[in-house]
Scaffold this active site. Structure first.
Site, PDB file in Angstrom:
ATOM      1  N   SER A   1      -1.647  -3.936  -8.255  1.00  0.00           N
ATOM      2  CA  SER A   1      -2.310  -3.751  -6.968  1.00  0.00           C
ATOM      3  C   SER A   1      -1.716  -2.530  -6.287  1.00  0.00           C
ATOM      4  O   SER A   1      -0.794  -1.901  -6.802  1.00  0.00           O
ATOM      5  CB  SER A   1      -2.097  -4.983  -6.086  1.00  0.00           C
ATOM      6  OG  SER A   1      -0.764  -4.980  -5.602  1.00  0.00           O
ATOM      7  N   LYS A   2      -2.250  -2.235  -5.110  1.00  0.00           N
ATOM      8  CA  LYS A   2      -1.801  -1.052  -4.369  1.00  0.00           C
ATOM      9  C   LYS A   2      -0.299  -1.064  -4.102  1.00  0.00           C
ATOM     10  O   LYS A   2       0.316  -0.014  -3.925  1.00  0.00           O
ATOM     11  CB  LYS A   2      -2.558  -0.958  -3.047  1.00  0.00           C
ATOM     12  CG  LYS A   2      -3.998  -0.520  -3.266  1.00  0.00           C
ATOM     13  CD  LYS A   2      -4.656  -0.134  -1.943  1.00  0.00           C
ATOM     14  CE  LYS A   2      -6.147   0.046  -2.133  1.00  0.00           C
ATOM     15  NZ  LYS A   2      -6.947  -0.980  -1.475  1.00  0.00           N
ATOM     16  N   ARG A   3       0.274  -2.267  -4.051  1.00  0.00           N
ATOM     17  CA  ARG A   3       1.721  -2.344  -3.815  1.00  0.00           C
ATOM     18  C   ARG A   3       2.509  -1.615  -4.902  1.00  0.00           C
ATOM     19  O   ARG A   3       3.609  -1.146  -4.679  1.00  0.00           O
ATOM     20  CB  ARG A   3       2.189  -3.807  -3.796  1.00  0.00           C
ATOM     21  CG  ARG A   3       1.915  -4.545  -2.520  1.00  0.00           C
ATOM     22  CD  ARG A   3       2.452  -5.964  -2.627  1.00  0.00           C
ATOM     23  NE  ARG A   3       1.907  -6.654  -3.806  1.00  0.00           N
ATOM     24  CZ  ARG A   3       2.626  -7.043  -4.847  1.00  0.00           C
ATOM     25  NH1 ARG A   3       3.916  -6.826  -4.882  1.00  0.00           N
ATOM     26  NH2 ARG A   3       2.043  -7.665  -5.867  1.00  0.00           N
ATOM     27  N   HIS A   4       1.935  -1.557  -6.094  1.00  0.00           N
ATOM     28  CA  HIS A   4       2.647  -0.935  -7.216  1.00  0.00           C
ATOM     29  C   HIS A   4       2.502   0.585  -7.233  1.00  0.00           C
ATOM     30  O   HIS A   4       3.316   1.276  -7.830  1.00  0.00           O
ATOM     31  CB  HIS A   4       2.124  -1.496  -8.539  1.00  0.00           C
ATOM     32  CG  HIS A   4       2.373  -2.964  -8.702  1.00  0.00           C
ATOM     33  ND1 HIS A   4       1.389  -3.908  -8.566  1.00  0.00           N
ATOM     34  CD2 HIS A   4       3.515  -3.644  -8.975  1.00  0.00           C
ATOM     35  CE1 HIS A   4       1.907  -5.114  -8.767  1.00  0.00           C
ATOM     36  NE2 HIS A   4       3.198  -4.982  -9.002  1.00  0.00           N
ATOM     37  N   GLY A   5       1.460   1.096  -6.618  1.00  0.00           N
ATOM     38  CA  GLY A   5       1.200   2.540  -6.629  1.00  0.00           C
ATOM     39  C   GLY A   5      -0.295   2.771  -6.634  1.00  0.00           C
ATOM     40  O   GLY A   5      -1.062   1.875  -6.283  1.00  0.00           O
TER      41      GLY A   5
END
Ligand code: GLU
Ligand code: ZN
Length: 501
Positions: free
Chosen positions: A261-265
């Site tokens: 998800s966006k949390r990862h990049g």
């Protein structure tokens, strides 16, 4: 039998790694078997679908450089390929299911449905979904009420009988990758809505009807759809259609084992594109998310992937998205580009970095030629396209000069640095005029020996004078590109700067 598969995105968001992986695997599977790959837009959710996302889909695949054989943009025998253009069809097929007793009218208001949900929540009940309240309404009574205009949805009747052995009914299918899968019917989403009260279909209905009508033989999709599959199998049975072959692809995780998800990049392809990734690098990397090809071979073109793709190469274990590995791929693909192409690909980034003068200015012919000629200086180290112009500013304008200490080799002082610069000046024109790095190196080595100086000591103040930094693209190439006159002028400028106090 000709294989037909499809990518069936809902245009409710930007194209991301997961979606593109699904599209790519379907594309490769079709190519590897001589089949057809279809694009179908699943825009049944009218509030969340947006034309901007449809445009993003087209832009993304145009940039990536692969696409479908049939779809909304190129047509085909099963047109239209946009579900909102097929709405009449779905109502017709639902009626068929009502008539055969496989679906029924539900007159529950959304308030009632919500009330059940709240009551269950308060009672901490593990039950979820519809309570099958309208399932037992006699068919003719229900048909009457619906015909009289009472608001209703149509729900699928999940069979809830028992087998001869007294075992609750279950639904089985064979997943090409995961093998035999069986769900007890009582654990399947209880009688999901097929047709909403406004006559719009839900995902399940439109998906199954279209896969059938479009002759889809293989449904290859993300594993998050696995819980929907028993439901779809029940619908195929209810219609009397043979289901397609299902193949659920392994999940894509971040390094922490959670769904990517966006949390990862970055996850949207747009974002990767803006960051300076090459489409070939993305395709190569995404193709390996959940598939293994040849041991020891990392680099594959799209054509090589299509030749090699097969279901046996797919993994069941989740794939981990490794941003560092993707960067590595990008560097590899940058190095494979010719100078002209690399210059063209990074020229926008160069303009944004103000390489050619005032903000965003286009290069003139001389600047463009210089920029192209500079590609060999940066190609070997660049990871992103944007790294390329970032290192080349000094070729287009005098670089700002750093602190004096930057000119000074170890165990020396500013005076020594000035003396070294004077020495270097004597050989600079010859270095700039040397035909290549090798010749320049021979010249400089001989000169250092003759002067009794260390090569590194001689080069350091010269490098800072020419490029403005201790760490820079290769010095000899820079001198050649700048030419003797400019190089000498830069040395004089640096000397003045070092002596001024
Ligand atoms: N419209 C669904 C999606 O957005 C398609 C799922 C499927 O392939 O059946 O992913
Ligand atoms: Zn109901």
């Amino acid at each position: 039998m000709e294989i037909k598969d499809r990518y069936a995105p809902s245009p409710t968001g930007l194209q991301h790694v997961g979606g593109v992986r699904t599209a790519l695997f379907n594309y490769l599977f079709a190519r590897s078997t001589g089949g057809k790959f279809i694009l179908r837009l699943e825009d049944t959710d009218r509030t969340r679908s947006d034309d901007a996302y449809v445009q993003n889909l087209y832009d993304t695949f145009a940039w990536l450089g692969f696409g479908w054989d049939e779809g909304p943009d190129c047509g085909g025998p099963s047109a239209p390929y946009i579900q909102s253009h097929r709405f009449n069809l779905y109502a017709e097929y639902t009626r068929q299911l009502v008539q055969s007793g496989c679906a029924y009218y539900c007159f529950c208001s959304s308030e009632r449905i919500e009330k059940i949900r709240q009551e269950r929540e308060a009672a901490r009940s593990s039950e979820s979904g519809y309570d099958r309240h309208c399932r037992e309404i006699p068919a003719d009574e229900a048909a009457h009420r619906a015909a009289a205009g009472e608001a209703c949805t149509i729900r699928l009747k999940i069979p809830l009988g028992e087998t001869d052995a007294g075992v609750p009914e279950s639904t089985k299918f064979n997943d090409l990758l995961l093998g035999s899968i069986e769900w007890k019917n009582k654990d399947i989403n209880p009688d999901p809505v097929l047709l909403k009260s406004d006559g719009f279909p839900t995902y399940h209905l439109a998906n199954v009807v279209d896969d059938h009508l479009m002759g889809i033989t293989h449904v290859m999709r993300a594993q998050e759809w696995l819980p929907s599959t028993p439901l779809h199998v029940i619908m195929y049975e209810a219609f009397g259609w043979a289901p397609p072959v299902f193949c659920h692809l392994p999940m894509v995780m971040g390094q922490d084992g959670k769904k990517l998800s966006k949390r990862h990049g970055a996850t949207s392809i747009d974002e990767f594109r803006r960051q300076g990734y090459l489409p070939q690098a993305l395709i190569n990397y995404i193709a390996l998310l959940g598939a293994s090809y040849e041991e020891g071979k990392d680099m594959y073109t799209l054509a090589e992937l299509a030749e090699r793709f097969s279901v046996e190469k797919l993994n069941t274990a989740p794939a981990v998205f490794d941003y560092k590995k993707l960067e590595w791929y990008n560097g590899q693909y940058i190095r494979m580009k010719g100078d002209e192409e690399l210059a063209a690909l990074s020229i926008d980034a160069a303009m944004s970095a103000d390489l050619f003068g005032a903000t965003g200015r286009e290069p003139d012919a001389a600047q463009r030629a210089l920029y192209t000629a500079a590609m060999p200086l940066v190609k070997e180290r660049a990871v992103f396209l944007s790294d390329i112009p970032a290192k080349l500013g000094y070729l287009f304008a005098e670089p700002p000069l750093p602190q004096r200490e930057e000119f000074v080799p170890k165990k020396a002082d500013v005076a020594a640095a000035i003396a070294l610069l004077d020495k270097a000046r004597a050989i600079t024109a010859a270095l700039a005029n040397a035909p290549n790095d090798e010749e320049a190196e021979i010249l400089l080595k001989a000169f250092a020996k003759q002067e009794g100086l260390k090569l590194g000591d001689l080069m350091m103040p010269l490098r800072v004078a020419i490029t403005g930094a201790r760490v820079s693209p290769p010095l000899f190439g820079s001198l050649r590109l700048l030419g003797a006159d400019v190089s000498l002028a830069r040395i004089d400028r640096a000397r003045k700067y070092l002596t001024a106090q």
